[in-house]
Structure formats: structure tokens, C-alpha cells
Design an enzyme around this catalytic site. Structure first.
Site, short mmCIF file in Angstrom:
data_model
loop_
_atom_site.label_atom_id
_atom_site.label_comp_id
_atom_site.label_asym_id
_atom_site.label_seq_id
_atom_site.Cartn_x
_atom_site.Cartn_y
_atom_site.Cartn_z
N LYS A 164 0.91 -1.19 -0.10
CA LYS A 164 -0.07 0.10 0.05
C LYS A 164 1.10 1.06 -0.10
O LYS A 164 1.87 1.33 0.67
CB LYS A 164 -1.03 -0.06 1.39
CG LYS A 164 -2.07 0.83 1.11
CD LYS A 164 -3.28 0.11 0.51
CE LYS A 164 -4.66 0.93 0.28
NZ LYS A 164 -5.68 -0.21 -0.08
N GLY A 176 -18.35 7.48 -2.44
CA GLY A 176 -17.14 7.78 -3.47
C GLY A 176 -17.16 6.61 -4.56
O GLY A 176 -18.32 6.14 -4.73
N ASN A 177 -16.41 6.00 -5.21
CA ASN A 177 -16.32 5.21 -6.05
C ASN A 177 -16.98 3.94 -5.64
O ASN A 177 -17.87 3.40 -6.31
CB ASN A 177 -14.97 4.84 -6.44
CG ASN A 177 -14.65 3.64 -7.62
OD1 ASN A 177 -14.70 2.63 -7.27
ND2 ASN A 177 -15.00 3.98 -8.80
N ALA A 178 -16.56 3.34 -4.42
CA ALA A 178 -17.13 2.24 -4.12
C ALA A 178 -18.57 2.38 -3.57
O ALA A 178 -19.55 1.71 -4.11
CB ALA A 178 -16.64 1.35 -2.79
N GLY A 179 -18.82 3.41 -2.71
CA GLY A 179 -20.16 3.83 -2.10
C GLY A 179 -21.43 4.09 -3.21
O GLY A 179 -22.37 3.40 -3.12
N1 GLU Z 1 -7.21 0.23 -3.31
C1 GLU Z 1 -7.97 -0.86 -3.64
C2 GLU Z 1 -7.88 -1.87 -2.56
O1 GLU Z 1 -7.95 -1.59 -1.36
C3 GLU Z 1 -7.60 -1.82 -4.92
C4 GLU Z 1 -6.10 -2.23 -5.05
C5 GLU Z 1 -5.62 -2.67 -6.21
O2 GLU Z 1 -6.42 -2.51 -7.16
O3 GLU Z 1 -4.56 -2.88 -6.23
O4 GLU Z 1 -8.25 -3.15 -2.55
#
Ligand code: GLU
Length: 420
Positions: free
Chosen positions: A110, A224-227
């Protein structure tokens, strides 16, 4: 914030605590457990950026590579004013379990940059994104570590990043970053993949619990994108009624149900869901406590905690966000019989389609949206049932069950490679 409270809400300590509980139940080898309690590698960087006023501002950034025993590290990059190294560590640990649970050949990683993108111009954001890649490029790459979007980063930011990395290498390297715009080698279906993956797990959970999603009520915290896609897809695919949604500025409620697409348009125009026509205002706090069938915490970590877990009335909690529920809350929810689809299962659709994107980049051969969703459904359904089987076998909550499945695979790979 008093030191003790900060200590209590440290997400990395939560991640370690969750691992510790699973390790005990599955009798994890102590050497493997010690390795998995800490990140394998982390890089701290400073990024000087020329701001629009001519002054140089120096930002702090991180990339944590938590574990790479099953493949290159994978995980998004967050831009957040309250980012800390411990948040990035926790998110990198959760990525390790996420990619293992959906069984894609990656490890967890991350990245994070402390900044407030809402207060920056496009030019400043571009220079910051390129500067971050200049600072970390030696430790990323299609075979090493593959970043992607996360909170407050998006396909345009990924485009600048892939361009910067490719310039440093001297040739175009689409496989270094996923979540790219489609013309640059992005995948069909990546935009709504996190929510779509969550939708498949909610469908399976509803079958398990005998809930009719066609007559279900839904509340979404975070738009956002997910919600936003979770709301749109819940209505479109299940016919569920979206009664409340929120963002950082506040929330809206309608007993009759909202049109989630129209709410998204309103947010794109005004910057928030609040004041959307024919709705009542509702606070984020109250939204979480609504009596609904499905609650989607889709913003940031720690929103369901010891203070409010006793008042949550949802039947299913679909964790589209990473880390929305603290370990203290987990115990309370479990006692109260609330079914939690844990974050690294529920929101694994994003990284799963990222994996498909990377495969397509390496092959140079691209799939249709239909193909992507079909494969995503297979991966998510499999991961859900692997977790449900462990939940029944060990008689633990769903989060611990997901840990058992994911950690077992990582541990097996470590043994096979001779790390312990
Ligand atoms: N940020 C997203 C997650 O937390 C996607 C990570 C990715 O696609 O590598 O799963």
C-alpha cells in the site's frame, strides 16, 4: 487528540490484533506469525512540489511492501490529509489477506501521501503524482510491486504515474499500475469493480441468511467510487430500496427510496450528496444506526466502533471500505448476530479486476466487460464460500474465518519456499 485515544484507534494495531486472534485459533507456526505481524519492507519519502503560487511545498509519502511470498506486492495509493505510516501498514497487511483470499498471485502492499487533494489544483496534483513515482520507482514494477487507486486517487492520477514510470524506464510499461484509463491499457469493468465484487458477496450472504434483496432496504455511508456504485448496483441488480446515503459533508434520507444515479449527478455538480431534492438530512452517525437490511460502510476506517456497535441495526454489514469496524465492535456485532462481510472479502473486487488488468497488459490481449464480470463473479463467489466454510468449521465470526483462509495460504507458501 490525547495520546491514549490515538493509541486505541491505531489501525495497524487493529490489523495485528485480528491476525493474532486467527493465529491462535488456527495454531499458526509462531515464526510465521512473527513474520506476518510486521511489514517486510517500507520506504518513507519526501516529495518537493512546485505549487501554483511559485513556492515549493514538501509532502511526505510512503510505500509499504507487507509480504511478497505469493507474488509481487499489490495495493493502492491513498492521498489523505490524515494519512499516517500506521494506516498504510494496516492497509498493506489487509491487502496481503485480500489477494490471498481471492487467490490471485500477489502479495500485499500500500502507498500513501499526506496531502489534501481537495485543496490542490490539477497541475499541483500532477506534479505531486509524478514526484511520488520519482521517489519510489526503483521498488515498483510489474514483477515487483503494482500500485492502483484508493481513497482520493483516480484513473487520471494513475495515468500520470504510469507515464512517469515509463519515461524513467524508456518504454511504455502498462503493467506497473492498474486502475488506468481504458485507452492506456485499463480494463473494462475496473471502474465499478469494487462495488460489483461486493454485490456478489451480498447476493451470496442473502442466500445464506434467507433475505429477499428485492424487498431489502439499503444505507450507504460514503459516496465515492465504492459507495456510489454499491448504491446504484443494489437498485439496478437486486431492486433494493436505497433509503440513505452520505459523504463527508453529511447525509440524506428518504423512506420512499432514492435514485442513486441522480444523487451521484447531484454530487458531481455540487460536491456533495446533501440537499438532494425531496430528502431529509441525516448525520453519518445516525445513518450507521438505521434499521436496514444492508449497510455499506464505504468510506474510511474505524466508523463502527465500541461506541456505536451496540446500536447498529442492519442485518448485513457489507464492508466496502477498508477497516471500517474495530475489533471491539466486531465482538459486539458477533454477539448481536449481525452478519459482517469483512472488508478484505467484500471489497476484493477492485484488486481482482486489477489483477485481470495486469494479466491483459502482460498478454497484450484485452477482454470484453462481460468476460471480466463473469470471471469476477467466479472469484468472489469462491472466496465467499471458502470463508463461509471456515466460519462453519471453526465457529468464528466471518472476519476471523476470512483470516484463517487467507493466512493459511500465505503460511503454506512460506513453508514451501523454505522461509521458515
Ligand atoms: N485500493 C484498492 C483496495 O484496497 C484496490 C487495490 C488494487 O487494485 O491493487 O483493494
Amino acid at each position: 487528540m490525547p495520546k491514549e485515544r490515538k493509541e486505541k484507534s491505531n489501525p495497524f494495531h487493529f490489523a495485528q490484533e485480528q491476525l493474532d486472534s486467527a493465529a491462535k485459533i488456527m495454531k499458526l507456526d509462531p515464526a510465521i506469525h512473527s513474520i506476518l505481524r510486521e511489514p517486510m519492507k517500507e520506504l518513507h519519502v519526501t516529495i518537493p512540489v512546485k505549487m501554483d503560487d511559485g513556492k515549493t511545498k514538501v509532502f511526505k509519502g510512503y510505500r509499504v511492501q507487507y509480504n511478497n511470498v505469493r507474488g509481487p506486492c499489490k495495493g493502492g495509493i491513498r492521498y489523505h490529509p490524515e494519512e499516517t505510516i500506521d494506516t498504510v501498514r494496516a492497509l498493506a497487511a489487509w491487502m496481503t489477506w485480500k489477494v490471498s483470499l481471492v487467490d490471485v498471485p500477489y502479495g500485499g502492499g500500500k502507498g500513501g501521501v499526506i496531502c489534501d487533494p481537495k485543496k490542490m489544483s490539477q497541475g499541483e496534483l500532477e506534479r505531486l503524482s509524478r514526484g511520488y513515482i520519482d521517489a519510489i520507482w526503483q521498488i515498483i514494477g510489474p514483477e515487483m510491486d503494482i500500485p492502483a487507486p484508493d481513497v482520493y486517487t483516480n484513473p487520471q492520477i494513475m495515468a500520470w504515474m504510469v507515464d512517469e514510470f515509463s519515461k524513467l524506464k524508456g518504454y511504455y510499461c502498462p503493467g506497473v499500475i492498474t486502475g488506468k484509463p481504458i485507452p492506456l491499457g485499463g480494463s473494462e469493468g475496473r471502474g465499478d469493480a469494487t462495488a460489483m465484487g461486493g454485490i456478489y458477496t451480498v447476493r451470496e450472504a442473502a442466500k445464506h441468511l434467507n433475505i429477499d434483496l428485492n424487498h431489502a432496504t439499503v444505507a450507504v455511508q460514503g459516496y465515492g467510487n465504492a459507495g456510489s456504485f454499491a448504491a446504484i448496483l443494489s437498485k439496478k441488480l437486486f431492486g433494493s430500496k436505497i433509503v440513505a446515503v452520505s459523504d463527508t459533508k453529511g447525509g440524506i434520507y428518504s423512506a420512499k427510496g432514492l435514485d442513486p444515479k441522480a444523487v451521484l449527478k447531484h454530487k458531481q455538480k455540487t460536491g456533495s450528496v446533501v440537499k438532494f431534492g425531496r430528502t431529509e438530512p441525516i448525520s453519518n452517525k445516525k445513518l450507521l444506526e438505521l434499521k436496514v437490511d444492508v449497510l455499506w460502510p464505504s468510506a474510511i476506517e474505524g466508523v463502527i466502533n465500541g461506541d456505536n456497535a451496540g446500536r447498529i441495526k442492519a442485518k448485513i454489514i457489507a464492508e466496502a471500505a477498508n477497516g471500517p469496524t474495530t475489533p471491539e465492535a466486531d465482538k459486539i456485532l458477533d454477539k448481536r448476530g449481525i452478519f459482517v462481510i469483512p472488508d478484505f472479502l467484500c471489497n476484493a473486487g477492485g484488486v481482482t479486476v486489477s489483477y485481470f488488468e495486469w494479466v491483459q497488459n502482460l498478454y497484450g490481449y484485452y477482454w470484453s466487460a462481460e468476460e471480466v464480470y463473469k470471471r469476477l463473479d467466479q472469484k468472489m463467489t469462491r472466496a465467499f464460500h471458502d470463508t463461509l466454510n471456515a466460519y462453519r468449521e471453526y465457529k468464528v465470526d466471518m472476519r476471523t474465518a476470512a483470516y484463517i483462509v487467507a493466512v493459511r495460504r500465505v503460511a503454506e507458501a512460506m513453508k514451501l519456499r523454505g522461509w521458515v
